[in-house]
Design a protein around this motif. Sequence first.
Motif, PDB file in Angstrom:
ATOM      1  N   SER A 205       2.574   5.274  -5.314  1.00 35.82           N
ATOM      2  CA  SER A 205       2.907   5.363  -3.894  1.00 35.82           C
ATOM      3  C   SER A 205       1.663   5.250  -3.034  1.00 35.82           C
TER       4      SER A 205
ATOM      5  N   ARG B 280       0.342   1.670  -2.845  1.00 38.39           N
ATOM      6  CA  ARG B 280       1.187   0.753  -2.085  1.00 38.39           C
ATOM      7  C   ARG B 280       1.424   1.216  -0.658  1.00 38.39           C
ATOM      8  N   ARG B 281       0.633   2.161  -0.177  1.00 39.51           N
ATOM      9  CA  ARG B 281       0.850   2.748   1.145  1.00 39.51           C
ATOM     10  C   ARG B 281       0.696   1.740   2.274  1.00 39.51           C
ATOM     11  N   ARG B 282      -0.074   0.704   2.101  1.00 38.20           N
ATOM     12  CA  ARG B 282      -0.275  -0.289   3.166  1.00 38.20           C
ATOM     13  C   ARG B 282       0.934  -1.206   3.339  1.00 38.20           C
ATOM     14  N   GLU B 283       1.844  -1.207   2.380  1.00 40.68           N
ATOM     15  CA  GLU B 283       3.034  -2.050   2.481  1.00 40.68           C
ATOM     16  C   GLU B 283       4.092  -1.444   3.407  1.00 40.68           C
ATOM     17  N   VAL B 284       3.933  -0.188   3.733  1.00 38.62           N
ATOM     18  CA  VAL B 284       4.880   0.484   4.628  1.00 38.62           C
ATOM     19  C   VAL B 284       4.521   0.148   6.072  1.00 38.62           C
ATOM     20  N   ALA B 285       5.496  -0.254   6.847  1.00 35.93           N
ATOM     21  CA  ALA B 285       5.243  -0.617   8.235  1.00 35.93           C
ATOM     22  C   ALA B 285       4.866   0.620   9.024  1.00 35.93           C
TER      23      ALA B 285
END
Length: 62
Positions: free
Chosen positions: A46, A49-54
Amino acid sequence: MRASHNLFIQAFFTPITAPRGGITPYAIDEFVFVVPWVMVPVALGSWLRRREVARPADLSTP
């Protein structure tokens, strides 16, 4: 996350694994080695991949 964890640990995993094997008391329930083995990869994945969250729009500018 905490509520889901408690539900699955106490209502599902503990009852299905309690009567098996000599290492089972050290592998089940909340305070043993299996929980960190699962939670650390989930948390790391998680975090990576935090930068994939808008991000929400900045509401301070008019």
